[in-house]
Design a protein around this motif. Structure first.
Motif, PDB file in Angstrom:
ATOM      1  N   PRO A 196      48.961  40.818  37.567  1.00 23.46           N
ATOM      2  CA  PRO A 196      49.464  39.725  36.577  1.00 23.46           C
ATOM      3  C   PRO A 196      48.462  38.908  35.826  1.00 23.46           C
ATOM      4  CG  PRO A 196      50.439  39.791  38.843  1.00 23.46           C
ATOM      5  CD  PRO A 196      49.004  40.393  38.983  1.00 23.46           C
ATOM      6  N   TYR A 197      48.464  38.737  34.751  1.00 23.42           N
ATOM      7  CA  TYR A 197      47.704  38.109  33.644  1.00 23.42           C
ATOM      8  C   TYR A 197      46.283  38.468  33.343  1.00 23.42           C
ATOM      9  CZ  TYR A 197      51.392  34.715  35.667  1.00 23.42           C
ATOM     10  OH  TYR A 197      52.518  34.265  36.060  1.00 23.42           O
ATOM     11  N   LEU A 198      45.879  39.343  34.315  1.00 17.14           N
ATOM     12  CA  LEU A 198      44.463  39.745  34.030  1.00 17.14           C
ATOM     13  C   LEU A 198      44.455  41.252  34.003  1.00 17.14           C
ATOM     14  CD1 LEU A 198      42.875  37.738  37.117  1.00 17.14           C
ATOM     15  CD2 LEU A 198      42.581  37.203  34.768  1.00 17.14           C
ATOM     16  N   GLY A 199      45.423  41.828  34.052  1.00 19.31           N
ATOM     17  CA  GLY A 199      45.442  43.496  33.885  1.00 19.31           C
ATOM     18  C   GLY A 199      45.106  43.894  32.665  1.00 19.31           C
ATOM     19  N   LYS A 200      45.520  43.469  31.712  1.00 19.85           N
ATOM     20  CA  LYS A 200      44.917  43.896  30.549  1.00 19.85           C
ATOM     21  C   LYS A 200      43.477  44.081  30.079  1.00 19.85           C
ATOM     22  CE  LYS A 200      45.208  39.409  28.056  1.00 19.85           C
ATOM     23  NZ  LYS A 200      45.377  38.714  26.933  1.00 19.85           N
ATOM     24  N   ASN A 201      42.768  43.236  30.915  1.00 19.97           N
ATOM     25  CA  ASN A 201      41.401  43.168  30.863  1.00 19.97           C
ATOM     26  C   ASN A 201      40.694  44.132  32.068  1.00 19.97           C
ATOM     27  OD1 ASN A 201      41.223  41.247  28.785  1.00 19.97           O
ATOM     28  ND2 ASN A 201      41.529  39.771  30.189  1.00 19.97           N
ATOM     29  N   GLY A 202      41.488  44.729  32.641  1.00 17.83           N
ATOM     30  CA  GLY A 202      40.949  45.799  33.729  1.00 17.83           C
ATOM     31  C   GLY A 202      41.284  45.396  35.155  1.00 17.83           C
ATOM     32  N   TRP A 203      41.560  44.312  35.517  1.00 18.72           N
ATOM     33  CA  TRP A 203      41.575  43.698  36.829  1.00 18.72           C
ATOM     34  C   TRP A 203      42.771  44.464  37.498  1.00 18.72           C
ATOM     35  CZ3 TRP A 203      38.711  39.635  38.885  1.00 18.72           C
ATOM     36  CH2 TRP A 203      37.895  39.084  37.972  1.00 18.72           C
ATOM     37  N   LEU A 204      42.620  44.622  38.729  1.00 21.69           N
ATOM     38  CA  LEU A 204      43.758  45.216  39.600  1.00 21.69           C
ATOM     39  C   LEU A 204      44.066  44.214  40.830  1.00 21.69           C
ATOM     40  CD1 LEU A 204      42.142  48.901  40.078  1.00 21.69           C
ATOM     41  CD2 LEU A 204      44.016  48.281  38.600  1.00 21.69           C
ATOM     42  N   LEU A 205      45.402  44.633  40.954  1.00 20.23           N
ATOM     43  CA  LEU A 205      46.148  43.710  42.178  1.00 20.23           C
ATOM     44  C   LEU A 205      46.239  44.977  43.393  1.00 20.23           C
ATOM     45  CD1 LEU A 205      47.808  41.792  43.702  1.00 20.23           C
ATOM     46  CD2 LEU A 205      49.747  42.206  42.488  1.00 20.23           C
ATOM     47  N   ILE A 206      45.535  44.747  44.388  1.00 24.86           N
ATOM     48  CA  ILE A 206      45.744  45.632  45.706  1.00 24.86           C
ATOM     49  C   ILE A 206      46.333  45.050  46.579  1.00 24.86           C
ATOM     50  CG2 ILE A 206      44.161  46.945  47.190  1.00 24.86           C
ATOM     51  CD1 ILE A 206      41.870  46.469  45.044  1.00 24.86           C
ATOM     52  N   ALA A 207      47.699  45.976  46.980  1.00 24.94           N
ATOM     53  CA  ALA A 207      48.497  45.235  47.885  1.00 24.94           C
ATOM     54  C   ALA A 207      47.977  45.168  49.341  1.00 24.94           C
ATOM     55  CB  ALA A 207      49.859  45.965  47.925  1.00 24.94           C
ATOM     56  N   PRO A 208      48.357  44.517  50.317  1.00 22.69           N
ATOM     57  CA  PRO A 208      47.815  44.739  51.805  1.00 22.69           C
ATOM     58  C   PRO A 208      47.993  46.215  52.014  1.00 22.69           C
ATOM     59  CG  PRO A 208      49.054  42.792  51.320  1.00 22.69           C
ATOM     60  CD  PRO A 208      49.142  43.380  50.229  1.00 22.69           C
ATOM     61  N   GLY A 209      47.151  46.615  52.890  1.00 17.67           N
ATOM     62  CA  GLY A 209      47.393  47.972  53.474  1.00 17.67           C
ATOM     63  C   GLY A 209      47.092  49.190  52.389  1.00 17.67           C
ATOM     64  N   ALA A 210      46.937  48.814  51.180  1.00 17.04           N
ATOM     65  CA  ALA A 210      47.166  49.976  50.029  1.00 17.04           C
ATOM     66  C   ALA A 210      45.535  50.743  50.429  1.00 17.04           C
ATOM     67  CB  ALA A 210      46.907  49.399  48.739  1.00 17.04           C
ATOM     68  N   MET A 211      44.657  50.170  50.922  1.00 15.50           N
ATOM     69  CA  MET A 211      43.339  50.925  51.228  1.00 15.50           C
ATOM     70  C   MET A 211      42.715  50.293  52.341  1.00 15.50           C
ATOM     71  SD  MET A 211      40.845  49.385  48.196  1.00 15.50           S
ATOM     72  CE  MET A 211      41.861  50.008  46.835  1.00 15.50           C
ATOM     73  N   GLY A 212      41.521  50.919  53.010  1.00 14.72           N
ATOM     74  CA  GLY A 212      40.945  50.399  54.190  1.00 14.72           C
ATOM     75  C   GLY A 212      40.170  49.257  53.888  1.00 14.72           C
ATOM     76  N   ALA A 213      39.726  48.840  54.866  1.00 14.10           N
ATOM     77  CA  ALA A 213      38.776  47.401  54.564  1.00 14.10           C
ATOM     78  C   ALA A 213      37.513  47.722  54.163  1.00 14.10           C
ATOM     79  CB  ALA A 213      38.526  46.602  55.957  1.00 14.10           C
ATOM     80  N   GLY A 214      37.066  48.819  54.530  1.00 16.20           N
ATOM     81  CA  GLY A 214      35.851  49.521  53.859  1.00 16.20           C
ATOM     82  C   GLY A 214      35.647  49.604  52.383  1.00 16.20           C
ATOM     83  N   GLU A 215      36.768  50.301  51.839  1.00 14.69           N
ATOM     84  CA  GLU A 215      37.004  50.787  50.394  1.00 14.69           C
ATOM     85  C   GLU A 215      37.344  49.362  49.740  1.00 14.69           C
ATOM     86  OE1 GLU A 215      39.386  54.899  50.746  1.00 14.69           O
ATOM     87  OE2 GLU A 215      40.323  53.245  51.505  1.00 14.69           O
ATOM     88  N   LEU A 216      38.119  48.435  50.354  1.00 14.11           N
ATOM     89  CA  LEU A 216      38.350  47.401  49.666  1.00 14.11           C
ATOM     90  C   LEU A 216      37.060  46.531  49.500  1.00 14.11           C
ATOM     91  CD1 LEU A 216      40.214  45.107  48.139  1.00 14.11           C
ATOM     92  CD2 LEU A 216      40.858  44.520  50.477  1.00 14.11           C
ATOM     93  N   GLY A 217      36.269  46.559  50.490  1.00 10.08           N
ATOM     94  CA  GLY A 217      34.812  45.873  50.748  1.00 10.08           C
ATOM     95  C   GLY A 217      34.102  46.421  49.458  1.00 10.08           C
ATOM     96  N   ASP A 218      34.117  47.731  49.449  1.00  9.36           N
ATOM     97  CA  ASP A 218      33.009  48.106  48.208  1.00  9.36           C
ATOM     98  C   ASP A 218      33.680  47.810  46.971  1.00  9.36           C
ATOM     99  OD1 ASP A 218      31.895  49.718  50.130  1.00  9.36           O
ATOM    100  OD2 ASP A 218      32.970  51.479  49.945  1.00  9.36           O
TER     101      ASP A 218
END
Length: 115
Positions: free
Chosen positions: A70-92
Motif C-alpha cells: 500500500p502507498y509504495l507499490g507503484k515504486n516496486g515495494w512489496l508487502l509480504i504476509a506472515p508465512g508467505a516465505m521462510g525466514a531465510g528467504e525473507l532475510g535475503d
C-alpha cells in the motif's frame, strides 16, 4: 518472522536505524533511507514491506502472500504476509533491500555508516 524477530534481524545490519512511525509501524532506515517496514496495513493485513531488486521483484510478485505494498507499490515495494516465505528467504530480501537503499547514499555517508 514476527515483529520482534524482524527488529532483531534489521538491527544487526550495518548502519541500520529504527524509528516507529506511520501508525506504530517498525521502520528501518540506512542513512535516512527506508529499507524495511513491519506494519499492519489494515485491510491489506500485517506484513513486511521492502523493495527488492528488479529481478527478485519479478520472481516474487504474484506469489501467494506477496502483493504490491500500500502507498509504495507503484515504486516496486512489496508487502509480504506472515508465512508467505521462510525466514531465510525473507532475510535475503531484507538484505537486498538494505543494499539497494545504501547504494543510493553518497560514498562519504556509506563510509561513515560502515556500509
Amino acid at each position: 518472522m514476527n515483529r520482534a524477530e524482524f527488529d532483531a534481524f534489521c538491527g544487526g545490519m550495518k548502519g541500520a536505524a529504527h524509528v516507529v512511525q506511520w501508525g506504530g509501524s517498525s521502520v528501518w532506515k540506512v542513512g535516512g533511507k527506508v529499507f524495511a517496514i513491519h506494519a499492519d496495513w489494515g485491510k491489506r493485513g500485517e506484513g513486511v514491506v521492502l523493495k527488492p531488486s528488479e529481478f527478485l521483484g519479478e520472481v516474487w510478485r504474484g506469489a501467494a502472500g506477496v502483493s504490491p505494498a500500500p502507498y509504495l507499490g507503484k515504486n516496486g515495494w512489496l508487502l509480504i504476509a506472515p508465512g508467505a516465505m521462510g525466514a531465510g528467504e525473507l532475510g535475503d530480501l531484507i538484505r537486498a533491500s538494505h543494499g539497494l537503499a545504501a547504494a543510493k547514499l553518497t560514498r562519504k555517508v556509506r563510509e561513515g555508516l560502515g556500509v
